[in-house]
Motif scaffolding. Structure first.
Motif, mmCIF file in Angstrom:
data_model
loop_
_atom_site.group_PDB
_atom_site.id
_atom_site.type_symbol
_atom_site.label_atom_id
_atom_site.label_comp_id
_atom_site.label_asym_id
_atom_site.label_seq_id
_atom_site.Cartn_x
_atom_site.Cartn_y
_atom_site.Cartn_z
ATOM 1 N N ALA A 1 1.050 6.150 -0.342
ATOM 2 C CA ALA A 1 0.796 6.853 -0.600
ATOM 3 C C ALA A 1 1.713 8.254 -1.370
ATOM 4 O O ALA A 1 3.254 7.664 -0.827
ATOM 5 C CB ALA A 1 0.404 7.040 0.958
ATOM 6 N N LYS B 1 0.865 -1.365 -0.101
ATOM 7 C CA LYS B 1 0.441 -0.369 -0.067
ATOM 8 C C LYS B 1 0.921 1.190 0.176
ATOM 9 O O LYS B 1 1.252 1.417 0.890
ATOM 10 C CB LYS B 1 -0.821 0.071 1.785
ATOM 11 C CG LYS B 1 -1.712 -1.593 1.557
ATOM 12 C CD LYS B 1 -2.469 -1.548 2.673
ATOM 13 C CE LYS B 1 -3.236 -2.524 2.709
ATOM 14 N NZ LYS B 1 -4.035 -3.057 4.030
ATOM 15 N N TYR C 1 0.061 2.370 5.377
ATOM 16 C CA TYR C 1 1.231 2.690 4.062
ATOM 17 C C TYR C 1 2.366 2.097 3.956
ATOM 18 O O TYR C 1 3.246 1.723 5.473
ATOM 19 C CB TYR C 1 0.830 4.050 4.105
ATOM 20 C CG TYR C 1 -0.595 4.164 2.787
ATOM 21 C CD1 TYR C 1 -0.288 4.081 2.043
ATOM 22 C CD2 TYR C 1 -1.042 4.884 3.854
ATOM 23 C CE1 TYR C 1 -2.134 4.606 1.956
ATOM 24 C CE2 TYR C 1 -2.155 5.486 4.101
ATOM 25 C CZ TYR C 1 -2.832 5.081 2.719
ATOM 26 O OH TYR C 1 -3.965 5.470 2.483
ATOM 27 N N THR D 1 -6.927 2.358 4.596
ATOM 28 C CA THR D 1 -6.236 0.970 4.145
ATOM 29 C C THR D 1 -7.063 -0.427 5.119
ATOM 30 O O THR D 1 -6.079 -1.210 5.880
ATOM 31 C CB THR D 1 -4.622 1.128 4.712
ATOM 32 O OG1 THR D 1 -4.536 1.248 5.966
ATOM 33 C CG2 THR D 1 -4.320 2.265 4.078
#
Length: 418
Positions: free
Chosen positions: A180, A178, A259, A254
């Protein structure tokens, strides 16, 4: 040979001048610069002058040529390099030389070697360490933008992750993780989105934030959720400006895990602190945007550093391998550096543009050194085309290309602009 170039004489002192280049030595190469992309680093160099760590202290007597994101044609090759480089071929340049520990770089340190010029002399150390590259792509701007793209690629490679109970670092972003990108709808952020979607190690979730609706809208026009899905990525754009608790909102995306990789693309305290707060276990925060404030700082959660193995790093440029990867991906049409470009101009506008860069909205400012053209936003081509047929033609070309600069536009400009 005479050259026309923008030279730095000191803090806030840039001058467009014509002067004679020295004859090249046997270990040097004479090149024609065709395109140069103006970098925020050049602005920092211009306002600091001799106080910049890469600028010589005697710059007021021996001015340097600014610009370091450039490409062009090889004109004349010294005897030492004639088996490796040929006149008439294109070149790309890696400006991060790091030659024998020296900080000297084109655009900061050399009298005859920088991107905002018509012709320049490339010194021997550049070839010695493999930083002059033969380039076979279609467009000069793609080679110019390979340098900023290489900075992004370097950042992705420099992130790392660990294993509990083992003393190992796995380099690169977490595959299938994940990610960002905060403050990510600017020019470098757009390049990072492009690379994240098309590199060989991709996240499964990519969240891009900004506080500017217009920039986010442009990002969504360029990168559709459908295209991202085809790449195996869920792409989400978020304007955090009016969200009461932005960290909670981003964490909820998430499902509360946080993240794996977070990139901070603005040197803003709130952005850096937000990046730290949304990290998951073993999350890596890359502080990408360089500040001008030497005392810039922000709070981080040391509890998470200790117990959740969160960690921070910063990158400032890519290496030659990153530049080569950028060029290859561009030549293969896997990435499109033009997503970063919002303005086009000629050599005559470089000084003013560089000194005013933070105040000019939009993304990258792309310069063609052999023309005179006031800095013009691509979105203004159509309006200017009502009085100038060349702008009208450029407007039609970019309109067919999602509003982006392209090979056809560059070719038209070089063939038709005086």
């Amino acid at each position: 040979m005479k050259t026309r170039a923008v030279r730095l004489y000191g803090s806030n002192d840039l001058r467009l001048e014509e002067f004679e280049l020295p004859e090249i030595k046997d270990d040097e190469i004479l090149v024609e610069v065709v395109s140069d992309s103006i970098c925020m680093s050049s602005y920092k160099c211009a306002i600091l002058g001799e106080n910049h760590k890469r600028v010589p202290k005697d710059v007021h007597e021996n001015p340097i040529i600014i610009g370091h994101e450039f490409a062009g044609n090889i004109v004349k090759v010294g005897k030492k390099w004639q088996n490796q480089f040929k006149p008439g071929t294109k070149f790309a340049q890696q400006p991060a030389l790091n030659y024998k520990g020296s900080m000297a770089s084109p655009g900061y340190s050399y009298m005859y070697f920088g991107g905002d010029a018509t012709y320049i002399v490339i010194p021997q150390e550049v070839m010695e360490i493999g930083c002059l590259l033969n380039y076979e792509g279609d467009a000069y701007y793609e080679a110019s933008l390979a340098e900023p793209m290489s900075c992004i690629i370097g950042a992705f490679h420099a992130n790392y992750h660990t294993e509990m109970g083992k003393y190992v670092h796995h380099m690169g972003i977490k595959e299938g993780g994940k990610m960002a990108i905060l403050a990510g709808a600017g020019p470098m952020g757009l390049g990072a989105i492009d690379y994240a979607l098309h590199c060989d190690r991709r996240p499964s979730l990519l969240v891009v934030t900004d506080v500017d609706d217009r920039r986010l809208e442009r990002a969504e026009q360029i990168f559709s959720k459908e295209e991202a899905k085809e790449c195996g990525i869920e792409l989400i754009f978020v304007n955090t400006k009016n969200i009461e608790n932005a960290e909670e909102y981003l964490l909820n995306i998430t499902s509360g895990t946080g993240y794996d990789d977070v990139f901070a693309f603005a040197p803003v305290k709130a952005v850096v602190e937000q990046a730290d707060r949304i990290l998951g276990r073993d999350g890596c925060l890359n502080f990408f945007a360089g500040p001008t404030d030497t005392k810039f700082s922000g709070e981080i959660n040391y509890y998470n550093v200790h117990y959740a193995a969160t960690h921070i790093m910063g990158t400032t440029g890519g290496n030659t391998d990153d530049l080569i990867e950028s060029l290859k991906l561009t030549e293969q049409k896997k990435i499109n550096p033009a997503v970063m470009v919002t303005h086009i101009g000629g050599l005559n506008c470089v000084a003013e543009t560089t000194l005013s860069l933070p105040k000019i909205p939009g993304g990258k400012k792309l310069i063609y050194t052999h023309i005179d053209m006031d800095l013009t936003a691509i979105e203004d081509f159509e309006e200017k085309g009502k009085e100038n047929p060349h702008f009208a033609a450029l407007a039609e070309i970019v309109k067919r290309n999602k509003g982006l600069w392209c090979v056809e536009a560059e070719k038209y400009l070089l063939e038709n602009w005086k």
